[in-house]
Design an enzyme around this catalytic site. Structure first.
Site, PDB file in Angstrom:
ATOM      1  CG  ASP A 111      43.647  37.376  38.511  1.00 33.82           C
ATOM      2  OD1 ASP A 111      43.078  36.874  39.484  1.00 33.82           O
ATOM      3  OD2 ASP A 111      44.691  38.068  38.592  1.00 33.82           O
ATOM      4  CD  GLU A 154      40.248  40.480  44.817  1.00 30.35           C
ATOM      5  OE1 GLU A 154      41.005  41.456  44.777  1.00 30.35           O
ATOM      6  OE2 GLU A 154      40.639  39.359  45.194  1.00 30.35           O
TER       7      GLU A 154
END
Ligand code: FUB
Length: 357
Positions: free
Chosen positions: A46, A253
């Site tokens: 991420d 997301e």
């Protein structure tokens, strides 16, 4: 967010690797990947990248093997701290600045420190992080430091009115800051339909508008929202919001916002179809018109990215599970150049070449 399943890796000729890392799975042939991992000493995922003080700083999740069984709510993503990395030039090995924030320092935190982001204002640095509170609801916290690499001191409470996961903070050219956030499944966005948390999943019907990411302007002190979060609507070329059943295109997301030539680009992961896609708008609030794919699926279930300009070139930061041989909760960050075409569209990147059957 992540299910237990992940793209199976069945590499002919894969070799067993023994590294200092937790995973001992067969390591895929490096030639199947467009780029190689930026960090190999720990697992990272991420990656939120920013340029601060003329250097590239990367704020990733810190994956590790917690031994928690995998489930569709992503319980196996049981991360407990954050490290910050920096690069002063492209091609350099990122410097690991060590632990910037540990879950032990966050009084209200329960478990699972997921994808963070950071921002700078007036020489102060802010680390934004999602973590479940002691009631197991994701909230977004903020921690403050005087250097981009931290350490960061957390505020005693989560950001008022925050929920769900994956904060991404964008500084506009007029000096305003906006936070984009949210994620479905394990990210719990589907539990906030009424405006308060209910531990029950409520999804729209397939032909209804999809659940949206949220956006709120950040308060002047950078410690909260200046307004109630609004929906980040992504629509098709006719102006119709993408439907919940449009799994190839709808939001799941990993929000990110970048601005290129006066156009706002909202990009995100489609989750269970594993793409990074984007839409464009003339306003940071949207609505955004869907434009296409930025990144094809990578090795591992999740796909999560950031986009930043550094020294005149645009880069995509992303992750895959190359180092762990495809274990989806043990990932490694990567970067590659990203190209905007003359018409404002983005060239699609394919960073993982599937094994031939
Ligand atoms: O790293 C934990 C979660 O996996 C992130 O919050 C999601 O975006 C997915 O990458």
């Amino acid at each position: 967010m992540p299910g237990a399943g992940f793209r199976a890796f069945a590499a002919a000729g894969a070799v067993l690797v023994l590294t200092g890392l937790a995973a001992q799975a067969p390591k895929p042939d490096p030639s199947r990947f467009l780029t190689q991992p930026l960090v190999t000493g720990i697992f990272t995922a991420d990656p939120s990248a920013h340029v601060f003080d003329g250097k590239l700083f990367i704020y990733p999740s810190h994956d590790f093997e917690a031994g928690v069984p995998a489930d569709d709510l992503g319980s196996h993503f049981a991360m407990r701290d954050y490290h910050v990395f920096s690069l002063d030039k492209i091609g350099a090995t990122p410097v690991d600045h060590g632990v910037a924030l540990d879950i032990k320092e966050v009084a209200w935190a329960g478990r699972q420190m997921w994808a963070p982001d950071a921002a700078e204002k007036n020489g102060r640095y802010f680390l934004y992080f999602p973590v479940k509170d002691k009631q197991d609801a994701f909230r977004i916290g903020v921690a403050v430091g005087s250097r981009p690499a931290g350490p960061f001191k957390p505020q005693p409470q989560p950001i008022a009115g925050s929920f769900s996961i994956d904060p991404a903070v964008f500084k506009d050219t007029d000096g305003r800051y906006y936070m984009y956030f949210g994620g479905i499944w394990g990210g719990q966005l589907q539990r906030w339909a009424t405006g308060t948390y209910t531990p029950k999943d409520v999804y729209p019907a397939a032909d209804r508008p999809a659940l949206s990411a949220k956006v709120a302007r950040v308060a002047d002190d950078m410690l909260g929202f200046a307004e109630s979060p609004r929906d980040v609507v992504v629509q098709d070329e006719t102006g119709k919001p993408l439907a919940a059943g449009d799994n190839q295109r709808r939001f799941f997301e990993a929000s990110w916002l970048h601005k290129y030539k006066d156009t706002y680009y909202f990009s995100y992961s489609t989750g269970d179809t594993h793409f990074i896609v984007y839409g464009t708008s003339k306003s940071p609030y949207g609505p955004f018109t869907y434009r296409g794919r930025i990144l094809e699926p990578v090795l591992g279930w999740t796909n999560h990215h950031s986009i930043v300009e550094f020294q005149g070139t645009w880069y995509l930061f992303y992750h895959d599970a190359q180092l762990s041989g495809g274990q989806t909760h043990l990932r490694n960050i990567k970067m590659t150049e990203l190209k905007h075409r003359d018409d404002g569209s983005i060239e699609t990147i394919d960073a993982y070449f599937e094994p031939k059957k």
